[in-house]
Write an enzyme that holds these catalytic residues in place. Sequence first.
Site, short mmCIF file in Angstrom:
data_model
loop_
_atom_site.label_atom_id
_atom_site.label_comp_id
_atom_site.label_asym_id
_atom_site.label_seq_id
_atom_site.Cartn_x
_atom_site.Cartn_y
_atom_site.Cartn_z
N HIS A 10 4.41 -34.58 4.54
CA HIS A 10 5.40 -34.31 3.26
C HIS A 10 6.63 -34.10 3.60
CE1 HIS A 10 1.55 -34.54 1.03
NE2 HIS A 10 1.03 -33.68 1.90
N TYR A 65 14.05 -35.23 -2.12
CA TYR A 65 13.67 -36.04 -1.06
C TYR A 65 14.59 -36.84 -0.32
CZ TYR A 65 9.55 -35.92 -3.98
OH TYR A 65 8.40 -35.22 -4.60
#
Length: 144
Positions: free
Chosen positions: A99, A21
């Site tokens: 996302h 991430y």
Amino acid sequence: MILLLNGPNLNLLGTREPQIYGSTTLKDLEDACQNWARALELKLECKQSNHEGQLIDWIHQAREEKIKGIIINPGGYTHTSVALRDAIAGVGIPTIEVHISNVHARESFRHHSYIAPVCLGSIVGLGIEGYHAALLKFSVVVSS
Ligand code: CA2
């Protein structure tokens, strides 16, 4: 006004799993989105919740608040939540799903999104730049 909703566990951004991430925190992400929105002459409201019902309530309120577009990263609810999908379909506000990671390159349970079919489009795997891309799209299709 555009509404940015980040779902469960995205408050942990920048604290764990940087290989997936990145190292940007949620605060950094929201600040970057505000800067991108300003440059595109869009007004932006940013919210994050770990609770499905809270996200649904905010989506319902968006209709009263005349929100023109929603950018949502539904986190894990992407792959589980018929209720979130129904809320997005129910308010009829153009919504873009974002996302950070490439969900299609990860576990098979992340390959299906309940949300995608009720969205204008989905942006996956472009890191936080995906939110920028979503704002850019809204700068073309709505006036703030
Ligand atoms: O790639 C994305 O943006 C996801 O929506 C992130 C969700 C995941 O369940 C989706 O499949 C894809 C998870 C968010 C968790 O974020 C964390 C960030 C840092 C550390 C731990 C979790």
